[in-house]
Design a protein around this motif. Structure first.
Motif, PDB file in Angstrom:
ATOM      1  N   GLU A   4     -51.716  61.323  13.604  1.00 55.58           N
ATOM      2  CA  GLU A   4     -50.740  60.536  14.111  1.00 55.58           C
ATOM      3  C   GLU A   4     -50.439  59.218  13.447  1.00 55.58           C
ATOM      4  O   GLU A   4     -49.384  58.784  13.104  1.00 55.58           O
ATOM      5  CB  GLU A   4     -50.817  60.347  15.615  1.00 55.58           C
ATOM      6  N   SER A  32     -47.095  57.618  14.104  1.00 63.27           N
ATOM      7  CA  SER A  32     -46.709  57.761  15.450  1.00 63.27           C
ATOM      8  C   SER A  32     -47.568  56.737  15.958  1.00 63.27           C
ATOM      9  O   SER A  32     -48.282  55.921  15.472  1.00 63.27           O
ATOM     10  CB  SER A  32     -46.957  59.237  15.911  1.00 63.27           C
ATOM     11  N   ARG A  33     -47.643  56.807  17.383  1.00 65.12           N
ATOM     12  CA  ARG A  33     -48.342  55.918  18.205  1.00 65.12           C
ATOM     13  C   ARG A  33     -49.830  55.901  18.268  1.00 65.12           C
ATOM     14  O   ARG A  33     -50.285  57.177  18.037  1.00 65.12           O
ATOM     15  CB  ARG A  33     -48.035  56.195  19.793  1.00 65.12           C
TER      16      ARG A  33
END
Length: 642
Positions: free
Chosen positions: A196, A201-202
């Motif tokens: 991620e 991404s987060r």
């Protein structure tokens, strides 16, 4: 977040001297050496006013120019100061508003995991389990303070004598906000990023668990889980491919496999990571002995413990002060003032050498005291030498001559004799002065003593040699084995190799190992290594060679017996056990873990190597250890003479 970044692998020195572009102080912290440099800045060694070593990290100027970085940096520092874990380096001081932001953390005297693996190879399984469990505890307190490390990698894990230390937590979050991340500056290490994180991404606490699994693989195998190569290639494999775990020891497979799950939700929590470490250790509680690291890595800790102090101002001289030349004084000494009064005629003559006088003779050749010395006609005359050196040494309570005071102030130390740190090789002798003659009686007495000693030694030695040769000849004659095939008469001369009176001993065959596998040694029982079949027998007190005492320790009870606990990763063998001298009579079970080895020396001359295979499970009706035992019989001299 922490400020310590150790010197990179291959560094020629742990503590690097300050370079010309390095500061000497940072906000009152006097810098003693440079510890290393990274993408965020440089790290220096300094000390608190109380003398404790600290690491001072100075952020690169490019980051300091970004207002958003400063804002996040200040926020991360405030959060990091709440992190007070046993396996983190605490943040002591920081400044996000200065010309260059900086922060100070406790100094950890130990190499980074990256340096240790590069220098000494992969770590033993027991060490990796303790390493991962300590890092998990560090993540527990970091996440509890509301931080995500984001850059957990081998160079951000320091190996101290009492466990690992996680450093630089949170600093990558502040760097993510800068415009530099979009212009080629990489924050974080691709080989240890989570999927991620690589995909943008987060980022959550599970991101650090993925990195923890990668660090475990690197520590156990010496290579990253997703290989090496270009950043783009490594990041692609992290997102889309499975890690290569073929070289990971079996006991670590489940731990690293779960940590490296692509789905963050499938990764274990910090508590589950610690439980997996306990299960892999075949015990309910991880035991961290004092020697949890291999010997070679522990030696690196010792090298980092002797920290250098900051440079003194001014620095002490490296050599004895020279009275003939000083780099801060003019090439020629100042001359005495024209109006200076002449020294009193009754004053004592100046000594041949004084630390406050130059290396000139006390009187000029052929001239009175105080006159300028002359030079031989064969050499060109140098610049005129002043009369100041000939000023007499004042008597106690007498005021020195003014000109002598001026000269001594400009050219010589004023604190008295040369310091003890710079001892002179002998009494100073002025150029051209004759060497002191030795005392007559001393030389004659030494000669007489030497002659007397030689005479006594010659007579006594000859008598002793005659008696020994006579006895030896008689023994050879009686045995019929005269040297060199002679007839054994007393007068026969010994051969070159037969001068010793000791009987010849045939070479002793090397002892052969006898292996006994999977012995369940119950507490209260013992082993006798001299038996044909080594098996547990009842009894823990007596003249036993190795017993498992119900007090929770292995005991060498036989007369002259001892034990040696080998280091983690140290390979046990007969040669290793014979060379070891770290003897003890007892080894407590809490210092043992699966795979640890103990050398056993018995008083009857046997040598044994005990390898711990495991411990009785929880709930077992008996307490026992499973051992592999290798015995070399009659491998060491017996105290009993057998």
């Amino acid at each position: 977040m922490s400020g310590q970044q150790p010197a990179g692998a291959g560094s020629s020195a742990v503590f690097q001297p300050l370079a010309a572009d390095d500061p000497t102080t940072v906000a009152g912290y006097r810098l003693a050496a440079r510890l290393g440099a990274g993408g965020m800045g440089k790290v220096y060694l300094s000390y608190t006013p109380g003398g404790r070593p600290v690491a001072v990290k100075v952020i690169r100027p490019e980051f300091g120019e970004d207002a958003e970085f400063r804002r996040r940096f200040a926020q991360e520092v405030r959060s990091a100061q709440r992190v007070q874990g046993l396996f983190t380096a605490p943040v002591i001081d920081a400044d996000a508003e200065g010309a260059q932001p900086w922060l100070v953390t406790a100094y950890v005297p130990g190499p980074s995991l990256a340096d240790a693996v590069v220098a000494h190879g992969a770590l033993p399984v027991e060490t990796v389990l303790l390493l991962v469990a300590g890092m998990a505890e560090a993540l527990h307190v970091i996440h509890g303070a509301g931080l995500v490390h984001r850059d957990l990698k081998p160079s951000n894990v320091l190996l101290a004598a009492d466990g690992p230390r996680v450093i630089d937590f949170g600093i990558a979050h502040a760097a993510d906000a800068t415009s530099l991340t979009g212009s080629g500056v990489t924050i974080g290490t691709p080989s240890f990023m989570a999927p991620e994180q690589a995909a943008g991404s987060r980022v959550t606490a599970a991101t650090d668990i993925f990195a923890l699994g990668q660090v475990a693989v690197y520590a156990a195998t010496g290579v990253p889980a997703f290989g090496e190569g270009t950043s783009h290639g490594v990041l692609y494999r992290i997102v889309h491919e499975q890690p290569d775990l073929s070289a990971v020891p079996e006991r670590l497979s489940e731990l690293v496999g779960r940590c490296l799950a692509k789905d963050p939700e499938a990764r274990p929590s910090v508590a589950e990571v610690i439980r997996l470490c306990q299960e892999a250790n075949a015990a309910t509680v991880l035991r961290r002995p004092e020697d949890w690291l291999p010997t070679a890595v522990s030696a690196d800790i010792t090298a980092r413990t002797a920290t250098p102090g900051p440079a003194q101002t001014p620095p002490p001289p490296a050599t004895a002060p020279s009275v003939g030349y000083s780099p801060t004084a003019p090439a020629q000494p100042p001359t005495a003032p024209a109006h200076a009064p002449a020294p009193p005629a009754h004053a004592p003559t100046a000594p041949a050498y004084s630390p406050t006088a130059p290396a000139y003779p006390a009187t000029a050749p052929g001239g009175p005291a105080g006159a300028a010395p002359t030079q031989p006609a064969a050499t060109p005359p140098p610049a005129p030498v002043p009369a100041t050196p000939a000023y007499p040494t004042p008597a106690p309570g007498q005021v020195p001559h003014p000109a002598a005071q001026a000269y001594a102030h400009a050219y010589a130390p004023t604190q008295g004799p040369a310091p003890a740190a710079f001892p002179m090789p002998g009494p100073y002798r002025a150029p051209g002065a004759p060497a002191p003659a030795p005392a007559r009686n001393a030389g004659r007495r030494a000669l007489l003593i030497g002659l007397a000693a030689a005479l006594v030694f010659g007579v006594g030695g000859a008598t002793t040699a005659y008696v020994l040769m006579k006895d030896k000849g008689q023994a050879n004659a009686a045995n019929g084995n005269g040297n060199g095939g002679g007839n054994g008469k007393t007068g026969d001369a010994p051969s070159q190799g037969g001068s010793s009176s000791a009987p010849k001993v045939s070479a002793k065959p090397a002892p052969q190992p006898a292996d006994f596998k999977n012995i369940n040694l119950t507490a209260g029982y013992h082993l006798t290594l001299g038996e044909d079949v080594v098996r547990p027998q009842d009894g823990e007190d007596g003249n036993y060679e190795l017993s498992y005492d119900t007090g929770g320790y292995l005991d060498a009870e036989s007369n002259g017996g001892n034990l040696v606990l080998l280091d983690p990763g140290q390979e046990g063998s007969l040669e290793t056990c014979l060379a070891e001298t770290r003897f003890t009579r007892e080894v407590y079970v809490n210092k043992l873990s699966k795979g640890r080895q103990v050398c056993v020396t018995t008083g009857t001359g046997h040598m044994g190597l005990v390898t711990v295979k495991g411990f009785s499970p929880e709930g077992s009706p008996s307490t026992y250890m499973t051992l592999d035992v290798t015995v070399w019989r009659n491998a060491v001299p017996s105290d009993s003479g057998s």
